[in-house]
Write an enzyme that holds these catalytic residues in place. Structure first.
Site, PDB file in Angstrom:
ATOM      1  N   THR A 189      31.747  34.247  56.790  1.00 21.13           N
ATOM      2  CA  THR A 189      31.053  35.510  57.065  1.00 21.13           C
ATOM      3  C   THR A 189      30.098  35.814  55.914  1.00 21.13           C
ATOM      4  O   THR A 189      30.411  35.573  54.754  1.00 21.13           O
ATOM      5  CB  THR A 189      32.069  36.658  57.200  1.00 21.13           C
ATOM      6  OG1 THR A 189      33.025  36.320  58.210  1.00 21.13           O
ATOM      7  CG2 THR A 189      31.380  37.947  57.602  1.00 21.13           C
ATOM      8  N   VAL A 190      28.931  36.367  56.255  1.00 23.98           N
ATOM      9  CA  VAL A 190      27.909  36.684  55.257  1.00 23.98           C
ATOM     10  C   VAL A 190      27.772  38.205  55.153  1.00 23.98           C
ATOM     11  O   VAL A 190      27.666  38.897  56.167  1.00 23.98           O
ATOM     12  CB  VAL A 190      26.555  36.053  55.607  1.00 23.98           C
ATOM     13  CG1 VAL A 190      25.516  36.403  54.539  1.00 23.98           C
ATOM     14  CG2 VAL A 190      26.684  34.541  55.735  1.00 23.98           C
ATOM     15  N   ASP A 300      23.717  20.356  58.271  1.00 19.54           N
ATOM     16  CA  ASP A 300      23.755  21.338  59.362  1.00 19.54           C
ATOM     17  C   ASP A 300      22.372  21.971  59.553  1.00 19.54           C
ATOM     18  O   ASP A 300      22.244  23.193  59.608  1.00 19.54           O
ATOM     19  CB  ASP A 300      24.800  22.409  59.069  1.00 19.54           C
ATOM     20  CG  ASP A 300      25.207  23.177  60.334  1.00 19.54           C
ATOM     21  OD1 ASP A 300      24.902  22.699  61.447  1.00 19.54           O
ATOM     22  OD2 ASP A 300      25.820  24.245  60.199  1.00 19.54           O
TER      23      ASP A 300
END
Length: 489
Positions: A189-190, A300
């Site tokens: 989570t950011v 990614d």
């Protein structure tokens, strides 16, 4: 009758003279005259009651009569004080004492209880604080904080800011308030936060990290902390005082490439913006692969991990899955990580990660930029996915069937060249794909049509044109020098 009686005090010493004492005694007549007042006495009940001296002179019921030398005196009973010669004159002093004592005991007990609570709270607070400090130290050592400090110790400016305390990040995010969340993904989570130096940052709270990967993670952090590229999100530091390390990046305000590309309606980013963003992304990956101290594979690459600032400048982000490759190796074997639709098929099959895996993911993203189709959901009528269908249509010369109409109208004669770059990047065999440096140079050339046409010999001999891309350590240095001279980084 009341008479004063004098006497000598024999309790003298050599140092003291005799003292005269004066006391009072009540003399009662013995001629029976006292009987005249019997009926008016409070203790008279109309019977044969005999009135005593105590009844006559000691009016208070809590008193006692004592005979003296010639008469009688009154004094209050034990526990009473006052004037025994009047009715109700002797007052109970024990109840006042008991009440006062009870008040004192109550106040003392209350104060003692409060003190005990405060002491217990202080001990509990100190215990929790000590436990928290021990836990932070444990996580710091477990996350190889000492190794990180050694790796960045040669650069004092980096060493001072790289290790950020958990307390600092809690203050920056209001204790990781849910309202501060910017988003989440497969790696964590950011949160948006403001550090004490007023830098606005994005704080990534990863999911569980496998312990054996901690050393690699710390090395990556140390490497990324020293990368200064305008198209790579700046890493401010990390916090090692939690079970999994927290990463602190610069905050980029304008969302992701995915957000800007996949909007409702027929029009999205302009073709020029898409091509420029692709080129900037290629530059950053080429830097990571060949210019950085130790080659880094992002692993990614996708539009959701390309952030855009206020001027739509690309910033490659989310290095949660990244890995570094030692200079003496061409790849490494590791568990597959990434996003379906962008993953290198050879990497998925062999678990061998190389820089060509990033090249494949970039090629998929380039196809997505040209088609506005999502590779993880697209399926052609023949059953092919986006990559296979795009490559087939390119070979057949029917790209118009899949290209974004906006690209068709704005792309001009550069469409085929960009499509060729994309198809070369997604070749099944990694050794047939170009390097990111080659892709960068080809995209730079494609953005300048005059230069592109003037250097047809380089284009014709390019691995992208012939489909036989070489590795970054093998392809023609003459070719790169020629292109670099016209398109400097």
């Amino acid at each position: 009758m009341v008479r004063a009686v004098c006497g000598l005090d024999n309790r003298t010493s050599d140092a003291m003279k005799p003292r005269i004492l004066l006391w009072w005694e009540v003399l009662l007549p013995h001629n029976g005259s006292s009987s005249a007042n019997v009926s008016s006495h409070p203790d008279f009940d109309g019977g044969d009651h005999q009135v005593t001296p105590r009844d006559q002179i000691c009016k208070s019921k809590h008193s006692q009569c004592k005979s003296g030398n010639r008469g009688y005196t009154c004094q209050c009973n034990e526990g009473y004080d006052g004037n025994p010669y009047v009715d109700g004159g002797c007052k109970d002093v024990r109840s006042k004492y008991v009440r006062g004592l009870n008040v004192i005991i109550g106040l003392a007990s209350g104060a003692g209880l409060i003190l005990l609570v405060l002491i217990a709270y202080y001990i509990s607070y100190k215990f929790k604080l000590q436990r928290a400090q021990m836990l932070k130290r444990k996580y710091f050592e477990q996350n190889r904080g000492q190794l990180l400090q050694q790796l960045v110790s040669q650069r004092a400016d980096i060493a001072e800011r790289m290790v950020i305390t958990l307390e600092e990040l809690k203050k920056a995010t209001n204790n990781f308030d849910k309202a501060r969340e910017l988003g989440g993904g497969g790696h964590g989570t950011v949160y948006k936060g403001i550090l004490s130096d007023l830098h606005v940052v994005a704080i990534k709270k990863p999911k569980m990290v496998v312990q054996r990967e901690i050393d690699e993670f710390i090395n990556e952090v140390a490497i990324l902390s020293q990368i200064n590229h305008r198209n790579v999100v700046k890493l401010y530091g990390c916090c090692l005082e939690t079970e999994v390390p927290l990463l602190v990046y610069e905050f980029i305000s304008n969302g992701t490439l995915y957000d800007h590309l996949h909007v409702e309606g027929p029009r999205s980013l302009s073709w020029d913006d898409r091509l420029r963003i692709a080129t900037e992304t290629a530059k950053s990956l080429a830097h990571l692969h060949s210019t950085a101290l130790v080659p880094i594979i992002h692993r990614d690459i996708k539009p959701a991990n390309i952030l855009l600032d206020d001027t739509l400048t690309a910033k490659v982000a989310d290095f949660g899955a990244s890995r570094y490759i030692p200079l003496d190796k061409s790849g490494l074997t590791t568990m597959v990580q990434g996003t379906l639709g962008y993953l290198d098929p050879m990497y998925m099959h062999t678990w061998r990660l190389t820089e060509k895996s990033d090249v494949y993911s970039f090629g998929v993203m380039l196809i997505e930029l040209m088609t506005r189709k999502k590779p993880f959901t697209y399926m052609a009528s023949e059953g092919n996915g986006l990559v296979a269908h795009f490559a087939t249509l390119f070979a057949e010369g029917n790209l118009s069937e899949i290209l974004d109409p906006q690209v068709m109208s704005e792309g001009g004669n550069r469409i085929d060249e960009i499509a060729a770059i994309a198809v070369a990047c997604v070749k099944l065999r990694g050794e047939e794909r170009p390097t990111m440096r080659q892709v960068e140079l080809r995209l730079e050339a494609a953005q300048s049509p005059e230069e592109f046409e003037a250097n047809g010999d380089i284009v014709a001999n390019s691995p992208l044109a012939c489909g036989a891309g070489l590795t970054s350590r093998q392809y023609s240095m003459e070719e790169e020098y020629a292109l670099s001279a016209r398109y400097p980084r």
